[in-house]
Structures are given as C-alpha cells and as structure tokens.
Design a protein around this motif. Structure first.
Motif, short mmCIF file in Angstrom:
data_model
loop_
_atom_site.label_atom_id
_atom_site.label_comp_id
_atom_site.label_asym_id
_atom_site.label_seq_id
_atom_site.Cartn_x
_atom_site.Cartn_y
_atom_site.Cartn_z
N UNK A 44 0.83 -1.21 0.00
CA UNK A 44 0.00 0.00 0.00
C UNK A 44 0.86 1.26 0.00
N UNK A 45 2.12 1.12 0.44
CA UNK A 45 2.99 2.29 0.55
C UNK A 45 4.43 1.86 0.30
N UNK A 46 5.09 2.52 -0.64
CA UNK A 46 6.48 2.18 -0.92
C UNK A 46 7.39 2.75 0.17
N UNK A 47 8.50 2.05 0.42
CA UNK A 47 9.43 2.44 1.46
C UNK A 47 10.85 2.45 0.89
N UNK A 48 11.74 3.30 1.42
CA UNK A 48 13.14 3.29 0.97
C UNK A 48 13.73 1.88 1.10
N UNK A 49 14.43 1.47 0.08
CA UNK A 49 15.02 0.14 0.06
C UNK A 49 14.18 -0.91 -0.62
N UNK A 50 12.87 -0.62 -0.83
CA UNK A 50 12.02 -1.57 -1.56
C UNK A 50 12.55 -1.76 -2.98
N UNK A 51 12.59 -3.00 -3.43
CA UNK A 51 12.96 -3.29 -4.81
C UNK A 51 11.67 -3.58 -5.57
N UNK A 52 11.24 -2.63 -6.39
CA UNK A 52 9.96 -2.72 -7.07
C UNK A 52 10.12 -3.40 -8.42
N UNK A 53 9.28 -4.36 -8.70
CA UNK A 53 9.22 -4.95 -10.02
C UNK A 53 8.48 -3.99 -10.95
N UNK A 54 9.08 -3.67 -12.09
CA UNK A 54 8.44 -2.78 -13.07
C UNK A 54 8.11 -3.50 -14.37
N UNK A 55 8.81 -4.61 -14.64
CA UNK A 55 8.62 -5.33 -15.89
C UNK A 55 8.21 -6.78 -15.56
#
Length: 253
Positions: free
Chosen positions: A160-171
């Motif tokens: 629900x909320x991104x945090x510093x250090x999160x590795x987000x999948x974009x593809x």
C-alpha cells in the motif's frame, strides 16, 4: 526440460483459458497528463457549429482526428496518445487473474526529484526493477519510466505504501505466475480479503528476504486455504516444492 520451463508450462495451462483482466486504474500521472487529456477528449461536446459558407462541418474528419488522440495499450485498453512528461509513448502495466504483464517499454528518463533511486537492468539492458530511495514518490517514479498507470506499481508489488530500500518490479513476466494483491482469483461475494492480503504481504516480505522456509510456513498456515480455487494454491505450492526463489519473487513481488 528445466524447472522454470515446467512451472511456466503448468501456469500457462491453468491461466490462459480464463484470464480476466482487473478493472484498469485511472489514467493519471504526477503532472495530471492523462487526466487533462481524458477530460478534454471526454468532455460534453459544445453546441454543433453552424456550417460555414464554404460548406458543412465534416463530422467524419472530426471523429477521425479524435480517434488519433488515443492509443491502444493492449487488452482493449485505450489511453491518450503520447506519454507522460517527456516520454514519447506511455507504458501500461496490466494485471490479470494470475499473471501480470507490461505493454510498451519503460526507458529510464534519468534521476530526478522524488525518483532518485537505482534502476535494475536485465542481461539485455532493459529496466526490470527499481530500488526506492528516501523521499521517492510513486508518481515521480512512474514518470521517470513512462508508466501511465502509476498505481499499478504498488499493486503489482503487493504494498500500500512504498518504502526506501524496496525493490519494485516494473517489468512483470507474462509467462510466470503473479499473485493478485487485493483478492484471490474467483473470490466469492463478501469474501473477507484482509486475512488474504496480510498473508500475501507476509509472503512478499519473506520473498524479498530470500527466506523460502518462512514462505512455506506462511503459505501452509495462512494463505493456502484462502484460495477459492485449489489449482491456484497448487501453483504456489509447486514453486515452493521446487525451491524456486526466482519464481516466488515474481509471484510475490
């Protein structure tokens, strides 16, 4: 045939026949690019102009011009042509019943305010992930990578909320399974999604930490019984059985 191929074949056989795309999020970005364009395209027409002395109004020409303002991003979805910010084209993240996929490309437009993190590339040099930096904002991240539906990023990544250090999948990889965040496939009316969502978030955190044993415990104790369709639970169980952390990280990005 290696293990990844076995999982891909099993998932494809299960989901291809019944993929149902979730309702598309609003078409917006940080600068209000799509909102303004959609408003202008979808506004109530003004009173029809009177024919000029040179001839009648060419309704067909106006309709054709309006159609050129829209672009298909796949799966029957159309959005304003062009892209957010400095992007020439817009990318779009689709999420289906048990998989997710990207339409278009996500070129890195460069570090900027509220999107100062690092992009992760695959062997072909394509952007695949993004590591959140302190102060980052979702809309700035989506603008940096030309993604026109920014709220698909947090949903894709089960947060629900991104945090510093999160590795987000974009593809996301369409050939691999992805577990929906807000409710399981085939959820009946009145389904209580909070226990399911909590279990999915716990699986995501364990996947990020590389702790497959913790994922097995969470799945057996909390998540498995929450899938209305046991075949969907079996997809997760099979990846856990094969100890495929790469597939599990995609499932629970």
């Amino acid at each position: 045939m290696d293990r990844a191929q076995k999982i891909t074949i099993a998932v494809s056989a299960m989901v291809v026949a019944g993929l149902v795309v979730l309702a598309a999020p609003p078409v917006i970005d940080a600068a209000g690019w799509a909102a303004a364009r959609v408003a202008s395209l979808g506004a109530e027409p003004a009173a029809s102009p009177a024919p000029s002395e040179g001839g009648a109004v060419d309704d067909d020409a106006e309709a054709e011009e309006a159609a050129e303002e829209l672009a298909s991003v796949g799966n029957g979805t159309f959005i304003p042509a062009g892209g957010p910010g400095d992007c020439e084209e817009a990318a779009w993240i689709h999420m289906g019943e048990m998989n997710a996929w990207l339409h278009g490309d996500i070129p890195d437009q460069g570090v900027r305010e509220f999107a100062a993190g690092e992009a992760g590339l695959d062997d072909e040099g394509r952007v695949v992930t993004y590591t959140v930096a302190p102060g980052d904002a979702l809309y700035a991240i989506s603008g940096r990578f030309c993604i026109a539906n920014p709220h698909s990023i947090d949903t894709l990544n089960h947060t629900r909320m991104i945090q510093p250090g999160d590795v987000l999948l974009l593809r996301p990889n369409k050939t691999l399974p992805w577990i929906p965040y807000y409710s399981p496939p085939d959820a009946p009316a009145g389904y209580q999604q909070i226990p399911y969502q909590n279990a999915v978030e716990a699986m995501s955190a364990a996947a990020q930490a590389g702790d497959v044993d913790a994922m097995r415990r969470i799945f057996e104790d909390d998540l498995a019984a929450l899938f209305p369709n046991p075949d969907h639970a079996n997809v997760v169980a099979r990846a856990l059985e094969l100890d495929r952390l790469d597939v599990l990280r995609h499932m629970f990005a």
